[in-house]
Each structure stands twice: as C-alpha cells, then as structure tokens.
Design a protein around this motif. Structure first.
Motif, PDB file in Angstrom:
ATOM      1  N   ALA A 111       0.821  -1.211   0.000  1.00 51.38           N
ATOM      2  CA  ALA A 111       0.000   0.000   0.000  1.00 51.38           C
ATOM      3  C   ALA A 111       0.854   1.260   0.000  1.00 51.38           C
ATOM      4  CB  ALA A 111      -0.936  -0.007   1.203  1.00 51.38           C
ATOM      5  N   PRO A 170      -3.581   5.714   0.748  1.00 49.32           N
ATOM      6  CA  PRO A 170      -3.642   6.395   2.047  1.00 49.32           C
ATOM      7  C   PRO A 170      -4.489   5.647   3.070  1.00 49.32           C
ATOM      8  CG  PRO A 170      -5.004   7.529   0.458  1.00 49.32           C
ATOM      9  CD  PRO A 170      -4.259   6.472  -0.296  1.00 49.32           C
ATOM     10  N   ASP A 171      -5.399   4.802   2.619  1.00 49.51           N
ATOM     11  CA  ASP A 171      -6.230   4.068   3.570  1.00 49.51           C
ATOM     12  C   ASP A 171      -5.427   3.010   4.312  1.00 49.51           C
ATOM     13  OD1 ASP A 171      -8.528   5.382   3.425  1.00 49.51           O
ATOM     14  OD2 ASP A 171      -9.545   4.000   2.046  1.00 49.51           O
ATOM     15  N   ARG A 172      -4.303   2.631   3.766  1.00 45.80           N
ATOM     16  CA  ARG A 172      -3.513   1.613   4.436  1.00 45.80           C
ATOM     17  C   ARG A 172      -2.093   2.125   4.725  1.00 45.80           C
ATOM     18  NH1 ARG A 172      -2.856  -3.512   2.166  1.00 45.80           N
ATOM     19  NH2 ARG A 172      -3.041  -2.760   0.041  1.00 45.80           N
ATOM     20  N   GLY A 173      -1.966   3.432   4.918  1.00 46.32           N
ATOM     21  CA  GLY A 173      -0.699   3.960   5.394  1.00 46.32           C
ATOM     22  C   GLY A 173       0.210   4.544   4.334  1.00 46.32           C
ATOM     23  N   GLY A 174      -0.186   4.463   3.064  1.00 47.52           N
ATOM     24  CA  GLY A 174       0.656   5.023   2.014  1.00 47.52           C
ATOM     25  C   GLY A 174       0.238   6.425   1.629  1.00 47.52           C
ATOM     26  N   ASP A 175       0.719   6.885   0.473  1.00 41.43           N
ATOM     27  CA  ASP A 175       0.416   8.246   0.070  1.00 41.43           C
ATOM     28  C   ASP A 175       0.469   8.379  -1.452  1.00 41.43           C
ATOM     29  OD1 ASP A 175       0.213  10.880  -0.443  1.00 41.43           O
ATOM     30  OD2 ASP A 175       1.592  11.518   1.121  1.00 41.43           O
TER      31      ASP A 175
END
Ligand code: HEM
Ligand code: CU
Lengths: 570, 191, 140
Positions: free
Chosen positions: A247, A251-256
């Motif tokens: 991910a 963004p829902d799992r900590g990324g961007d």
C-alpha cells in the motif's frame, strides 16, 4: 600507472581484425556504434508511426464522436483511454528518447570526438536489446486481457495501482514494467555516452573543442541518470502495489498517492530537458554550417545548458499545483519555474545571434532548424503562463497545457529529429537526399502541425478539459465552433501523417539512387565529415584523427577556405 | 571480440574508462536508493507507530550482517591490492572470499526473513514492512549481482588476465556495503 | 596506481578494525534508549563508516576531483527531492484533503503511549488503521 602504458600500446596497434562478419553479427547483434544507432533510429521511427496511429484513432473519435474509424473501428471509452495513454508514453519513452539520445548519441559521439567506437560496445548492444524488449512489452499490452493501461502517461494512483479502477489488471503492470526496462536501457546507454565523451576524445580535443551536440547529449544523459533513480524505485513500489497488494500509494492503508506524483515529476520535469538538450545541440550544428558562422557564445551556451539542467531539478511540482500540495511549496515552485524560462530564452537568442550577419542557405535541414526555434518559442512562452500557479489553477489539465507541451515536444522530437536526420543523412548512407522533396515534406509537416495545435490553445482557454472521451455530453464544451476547431485539428493531423509518406519515399529513393555525397557535402568542420560516407567499422581505418581547433571555424579570416576542419594541422 | 576499441583505452578524463564508468553507475544507484530511502524516512518521521513496528526487527542479525559485509569489503580491497602487485591468483582468492561473504549475507537474510514472515510480518502487513522488504530486497539483489560478476572477474584474474577489473568490481562491492551501512540503522536500530 | 601503493595490507586491516569498533558502538548506543544518543550513534556513525569506506576502500580521494563532485551532486539532489516531497507526504491533511486512516492510526498510537501500553506489536496485523477500509470519507 599501468593504464598509461596500456593506452600508448593500444593506440599504435588499432583493433580491427578483418574477419568477415555474418549477417547476424552485422545487422542483428552488432557491436558497431553506427549500426546500433540505426537500430535505435528505425525502431524509434517505427514507434513514432505507431504513436501517430494511436493519435489518429483517438482524434477521429473527438472530431467525429462515435464514428467507425478506418483501420481501428469504433473507439470505445476503454480504447480511448488506452490509446491516449499509450500515445503519450510511446512518444516520450519510445520515440523521443531512442531517437534523440540513443540514435544520435550513438551515431555522433564517437564520430564527432574522433574515436573508433563507444567504450563499451557490448553494453551498448545490451542497451538496445533491453530497449527492444520494453517496446515489445508496451505493444503487447494491447493484446492481453483487459487491454492496455489507460491511466495516462503519468500513471497516478489509485487509477494505476488498483485494478478495480483501471480495469486493466495485466496492462497496468506491463506498462510500468516496460517503462522501467526502458529506463534501465537508457541508464546503460547513458553511462556509455558519458564515459565515451569524457575519456575517448581525439588527441588534442580540449573541452571547448567538443561539438555542441555532443555536450548536449552528455548533459542530457547525466540529467536522466540523476533524475530517474527515484522513479525506478517508485516503479518497483508500484508493481508491488499492483501485484503483491502493498500500500505504498494507498492512504487508507498507510501510504500516500502524492508520493508517486513527486517521484514521477522529479523525473518528469528533468526529462523534458533530457529530450530538449540534444535537439538544441543538433540545431546548433545545423545553424552554424548553413550560416557559415561560429556558434555565438559557445561557452555561454554550455554554461546555460548546465544551469538549466540544475534548475530543472527544482521545478517539478509545477505539475501538481492543484494536487493539494503545500501552498508554500507552490510559491517556491512558481518562482523557480519562471526562472527556468530565462536560460531557455537565452539559448534562443544565441541562435538568432548566430544567424545574424551569416551567409544563410535555406537547405532542408536549415529549414527544420529555423522551424525549431520558431515553434519552440511558442511552447516556451506558453509555459510561462502555466508556471504562474494562480493562473495554472484554471489552466491545469486543459487543452492549453496539452498545446503547450506539444509546442515543446513536437519541435524537439519531430522537428529536431528531421533537422538532424536530413543533415547527417549523407554521412549515414553516403547519398544526398532530394532537396525538393525534402522541402515539400517540410511544409506539409509544419503547416498542419500549427493547424493542429493552435486551435487546441483556443479550445483549452475556453475550458476544454483533457482526457475526455466525448464532449457532446458537456453542453458548454459541445458548441458548434468548438466542434469545428476539433475537426480542423483532426483533419490537419491526417494531412500531416499522410505527408510523412513523402519522407519515407525520399529516404528510400535517395538511399537507393541518390547522388553520392562524398566525405563532406556541407563543407562542415567537425570530425565526422572527415570519415568516408558511410564510415566503415572503426570509422577511420587509416588512423584516428587528431584535433587542432574548435568545431565552428567558419569564415575564419586567417584561412583561405570558408571552413577549417578540426583535424587540419595549422 | 578479440580486442577492445581504441576508444576504451583512452583516458582524456584522467582515469581509466572502467573506473570512470563504475563511478557513474554508483551515481545512478545512489539516486535509486536515495529515492526509496527518502520516501521511507518521510513516512518514518510522520508515523510514531512505526517505531513499534521497527522494534520487531532483530538488530543482532542486522549487526551480524553488517559485520559480514564489512569483512567482505576488506577481502575485496585486499584483492585489489594483490591485483595492483600483479598477483592474480591471490586476487582471485580474495574475490572468492568476498563472494563467500555475500553468500553468507544472503543466507542470514533468508533465515531472518523466513522467521519474520512466519510471525506474520509479511510485505503487506503494513507500510513499514513493505519498505523493509523492498529496500532490503533491492539491496540483496545488488549483493547477488555483485557476487555473480565477481565470479567472472575472479576466473580471469586467476590467469593474471584483466587484473584492472578486480578494482572495478571492488568499488562496486564497497558501494553495496555503504548502502547497507545506511540501511542498517534505518531499518533496525532507529526505534 | 602509484598514489596508494604507499599503504600495505595492514592499513586496510586496520581500517576494517576501526569499522568494526564503530559498528559495535552503533549497535550498543541505541540500546541506552536516549533519542539524541540513538541519532548520533546510529546515523552519525553510519556517515563516518561510509566516509571511511569511500576514502580508504574506494579511494575516492585518489580519483579526479569531479567524481567527488558528481557523488556529492547526487546527494544534494536527493536532499532536494526530500525537501520538496516531505512537506506533502508527512502531513495527514492539507488543502482540500485528509488521510482519515493516518489520523486514526496516529491517534490510537498516541492513546496507547499515554496509557503506557505501547508494547512491541511488530506486525501491526491490519496495516495503518484496523478499520482503514471503512474510514469515514473526507468531507470537503
Ligand atoms: C520554458 C520553460 C517551460 C515552462 C515555464 C513550463 C511550464 C509548464 C507547466 C507549469 C506545466 C504544468 C501545466 C499543468 O499541468 O497545469 C507544464 C506542462 C508540461 N510541459 Fe512545460 N514548461 C516549459 C518547458 C517545457 C519543455 C521544454 C517541455 C518538453 C520538452 C515541456 C513539456 C511539458 C509537458 C509534457 C507537460 C505536461 C505534462 C502532463 O501533464 O501530461 N515543457 N509546463
Ligand atoms: Cu515541468
């Protein structure tokens, strides 16, 4: 130093074992830089035809929505996205890069610095092979389940990372894989170019005796090398997101997702200078020869190119003004973007100063070179509009942007290539090209080009967004005058594509039966014109040249002829 | 090819071609790792909770692997010294030892990763672990590639041929070592 | 290479020994658990180690000066990349956007730390936020 002894030793002996090479060795797996250059050149031209065909298909859909496009069929929305994406990717990564950097770089660097080959012929061959594989992958992606990737050449997540949005589970990964392989190919090629130009110059060739186009290709290769790394890493992250379910950009799992935009444009903006600089160099060579003058302010041009290169690393976020980036950063990037147009403008002035007071001959290559300056100016100036972040909030992702970058890329990739190709054709094939056909082709390319993209500026300013399949669904964008302009652009495109037949006819005809060119048909001073046309394997079998002076000694007062070859002892 | 081009033997820039080239390769590698680790550091600084995730890594294993790579680097540079003196067989021996270090490094990594994965710390567990496996994985690929090239170099060096290559592969190997020197604190001991 | 023939093998062995001592410090330093000390011992020492390898093993100082400049340039460009990117990536909300999952995860972590329960739960199991998928959409 053991190496020094080695050097003297090798220079005396030369290296060419004259065993007969098989067809495969000579044309399919060559080590000779000129043959690899031709592989790149013709692969690039072939890809240009493919990219042009894509443009034809989706432009027909825009001008005549829903029509059954000849040679393609009805363009579906998924087709449309795949065509637009592949058009952009192909033209930048598989046309501009291979032709301007790899083909001209391979052909010109050893010949212009008086060397017999690239320093690493095998790496050179490997570079082309990786490139070819990447080209095959991108074309093949049209035939897999789900079709080719359609998330634009910038591949922003989540469209590019999530199959439930892109609907191209395989195509997206093939796209990013192909791009990453292409990067590897040009990293290998670039190391070869840089090392060759730095280390293998003819005896006597000092820094300021190097022809401008060699400098430009080397600077471009360095820019490429320094900018592409983060995106290569990003490419791997993207493949993992697509196939392993990481991910990095979610963004829902900590990324961007913005991270990808930064990784992309940190490369993407320098990349436009990577392709610009070689074209600038080619035009410099053509202009000096056909105005019989020294290049105006050689060192200034050089320093400017380096300065532009450094500056080009500081402007990337001007592509992200409306992505929600930190507004303070938008200020910084506005200032740097406006700054970078200064050195670009300066280069254009240098050309004009070179022309000033020269004995100008309007041959075909010269026409292309002049057109480059003329058209590129339009592209550069519209860039300034877009660089102002306040204005760009309205202009972003409209056809104004699209017309801007086509007025930069087209002069670079198409006009610059034609200038170089017609100029060095006598050297490459030993025959002169037909000038009349050349000029016909020139005008039938340049006029339609302007008729395609000038209307698109107008449409963009009237609010026409990019990447929309069918404008009839948007009443304010489907007014009759707008549709008329769209049709004008599309018809001009068809005319322009048709005119390329003249070029290919001219190439084949001149190659077969053109008048012999001799060593130096243009009375040019640089080293490649002292080899036979075409140069044999090893370039100067009789012994490599020595350099005595700068590359642009035209109309020198102390010399009887109006040019003074670099290899002629004083 | 029987002989290399004259171009390869010139050195207008003041250093042999291969050494010049390897430094350019390193420059391009720095930006690859730079982009990846830069992205990692941003996330790391933004998420306090990553300190907890990082605490599950084993600094003793990481430290041991650092020791292995540093030692293999010593072997590589001793090989280079032997090559300078014209002692091909010793250079080759040193390169084999370097390769051995690389192999040991990979084996330790394999053990480490197996343990971690079996404890649920997979590449998709969270973004920290994604970065962890991606960065260390790309680095491990460089270790493997370096070993393979080194075996070829050692083959010729043993016969006292192409001794200049010993230095070149050594420089590359030291670079791979330097990358690990930064990966180690970034992934293992910053908590 | 005349320049470094001056060094015998012992020079390299000695360098290696110094590197090992530094390695030991960089492992032990962070165990003390003091943040500043961790930074210095972990990263400060990494820089010193890298410097030693570059100079004493790779002989960067014996190659023409432009090599050092080229390497330095790559590092500067990476700093530039970081400086331009971090302001966006490190934030969990900005102009017209929020990252609800990030906010949740950090809030949960802060609560955990406050209650002194911050233990070692390496895998974190479900990624940033256990309920990431269902997180409330950003309202503009
Ligand atoms: C004279 C200096 C230049 C300036 C100030 C400038 C400025 C800009 C700006 C601000 C944008 C972003 C517009 C937007 O998306 O809203 C842009 C887009 C673009 N520019 Fe330029 N530019 C310049 C030169 C060039 C050159 C030389 C090239 C190509 C060789 C180029 C190629 C592009 C491309 C491809 C895009 C659009 C990418 C996309 O969104 O797909 N530009 N330019
Ligand atoms: Cu840009």
């Amino acid at each position: 130093m053991a190496e020094t002894i080695h050097v003297g030793h090798a220079e005396e002996h030369g290296h060419h074992d004259h065993h007969e090479m098989s067809f495969l060795e000579k044309y399919v797996f060559p080590l000779d830089h000129k043959m690899i250059a031709m592989q790149y050149m013709f692969t690039g031209m072939f890809m240009a035809l493919i990219g042009g065909f894509f443009a034809y298909a989706f432009r027909m859909q825009l001008a005549f929505p829903g029509m059954d496009v000849p040679f393609w069929g009805v363009v579906t929305p998924a087709d449309y996205n795949a065509l637009v994406t592949s058009h952009g990717s192909v033209m930048i990564f598989w046309v501009a890069m291979p032709v301007l950097i790899a083909a001209f770089g391979n052909y010109l660097i050893p010949l212009m610095i008086g060397a017999d080959d690239m320093v690493f012929p095998k790496i050179n061959r490997l570079s082309y092979q990786i490139f070819l594989i990447s080209a095959i992958i991108i074309i093949a992606s049209f035939f897999v389940e789900g079709g080719a990737f359609g998330g634009a050449w910038t591949a922003y997540p989540p469209l590019s990372t999530k199959a439930q949005y892109s609907l191209t589970p395989i195509g997206s990964t093939m796209w990013i894989t192909a791009v990453a392989l292409e990067f590897v190919a040009f990293l290998l090629g670039g190391i070869n170019f840089i090392t060759t130009a730095m280390n293998s110059r003819a005896p006597g060739m000092k820094m300021w005796d190097i022809p401008m186009v060699v400098w430009m290709i080397v600077i471009a290769s360095i820019l490429f090398m320094l900018s592409v790394g983060p995106l290569l890493a990003g490419g791997i992250m993207m493949i993992f997101d697509q196939q392993l379910g990481t991910a990095f950009f979610d963004p829902d799992r900590g990324g961007d997702p913005i991270l990808w935009q930064h990784l992309f444009w940190f490369f993407g903006h320098p990349e436009v200078y990577v392709v610009l600089l070689p074209a600038v160099g080619i035009v410099a060579e053509v202009m000096t020869v056909f105005s019989r003058k020294k290049l105006f302010a050689y060192k200034t041009v050089l320093y400017t190119a380096i300065g532009t290169g450094v500056l080009s690393f500081t402007v990337w976020a001007h592509h992200q003004f409306i992505a929600g980036i930190d507004p303070r950063m938008a200020n910084v990037f506005t200032v740097t973007t406006l700054l970078i147009s200064v050195p670009i403008a300066e280069m254009m002035f240098v050309y004009i100063a070179t022309l000033y007071g020269g004995k100008i001959t309007l041959t075909t290559p010269m026409l292309w070179a002049l057109a480059f300056v003329f058209e590129f100016l339009i592209g550069g100036i519209t860039g300034i509009f877009l660089g102002a972040s306040g204005n760009d909030i309205y202009m972003h992702d409209t056809y104004f942007v699209l017309a801007h970058f086509h007025y930069t890329f087209y002069p670079i990739a198409i006009i610059g290539t034609y200038a170089g190709f017609t100029f060095w054709f006598p050297k490459m094939f030993g025959k002169m090209m037909n000038d009349g056909l050349g000029k016909l082709h020139f005008w039938l390319t340049i006029i339609p080009f302007n008729l395609i993209f000038l209307p698109l500026f107008v449409l963009g300013a009237s609010g026409q967004h990019r990447r929309i399949y069918d404008y009839t669904n948007f009443p304010e964008l489907a007014q009759p005058w707008q549709q008329d302009l769209r049709q004008l652009a599309t018809i001009s495109l068809v005319v322009m594509l048709g005119a390329q037949v003249i070029f290919f006819y001219n190439v084949i005809k001149s190659w077969m039966s053109g008048p012999p060119a001799g060593k130096n048909p243009w009375n040019s001073g640089t080293l490649e014109w002292t080899a036979t046309s075409p140069p044999p394997h090893g370039n100067w079998p009789e012994g490599l040249p020595t350099c005595y002076r700068g590359p642009y000694e035209y109309s020198h007062p102390d010399h009887d002829k109006d040019y003074w070859p670099q290899n002629e002892p004083a | 090819m029987s002989a290399r081009p004259i171009a390869t033997t010139r050195s207008a820039a003041g250093m042999p071609t291969a050494r010049l080239a390897v430094w350019w390769i390193i420059a391009s590698e720095i930006v690859i790792f730079g982009g990846l680790l830069g992205s990692y550091i941003m996330h790391r600084l933004a998420h306090g909770v990553w300190a907890d995730y990082a605490a599950a890594t084993n600094p003793w294993i990481g430290g041991f692997n650092t020791f292995v790579l540093l030692t293999s680097s010593l072997m590589a540079v001793l090989g280079h010294q032997a090559a300078e003196r014209g002692d091909g067989p010793r250079a080759a021996k040193m390169l084999y030892l370097t390769c051995g270090g690389g192999l040991l490094f990979i084996c330790v990594k394999a053990y480490e990763w197996t343990t971690e994965i079996s404890h649920g710390m997979t590449i998709t567990a969270n973004t920290f672990w994604s970065f962890y496996y991606t960065a260390a994985g790309i680095h491990a690929l460089h270790v493997i590639a370096g070993c393979i090239i080194m075996l070829f170099v050692a083959q010729t060096a043993k016969k006292n041929l192409e001794l200049h290559r010993v230095e070149i592969i050594g420089i590359y190997w030291h670079f791979v070592d330097v990358v690990w020197i930064f990966l180690f604190p970034l992934l293992y001991i910053a908590k | 290479m005349s320049a470094h023939e001056a060094h015998g093998d012992e020079f390299y062995v000695k360098t290696w020994a110094i590197l090992l001592v530094l390695l030991l410090i960089s492992v032990l330093g962070p165990l003390l658990g003091h943040p500043v000390l961790t930074l210095i011992t972990a990263f400060g020492i990494a820089v010193v180690k890298a410097y030693l390898v570059a100079v004493r093993f790779m002989h960067i100082n014996l190659t023409p000066r432009f090599v050092t400049y080229a390497v330095a340039t790559t590092l500067v460009f990476m700093l530039l990349f970081f400086a331009g990117t971090a302001p966006d990536v490190m934030k969990n909300h900005g102009t017209n956007w929020v990252k609800p999952a990030w906010i949740q995860a950090e809030a949960a972590y802060a609560a955990e730390v406050a209650s002194g329960a911050a233990g070692h739960h390496g895998a974190g199991g479900h990624g940033e936020a256990p309920h990431g998928g269902e997180a409330a959409p950003a309202h503009h």
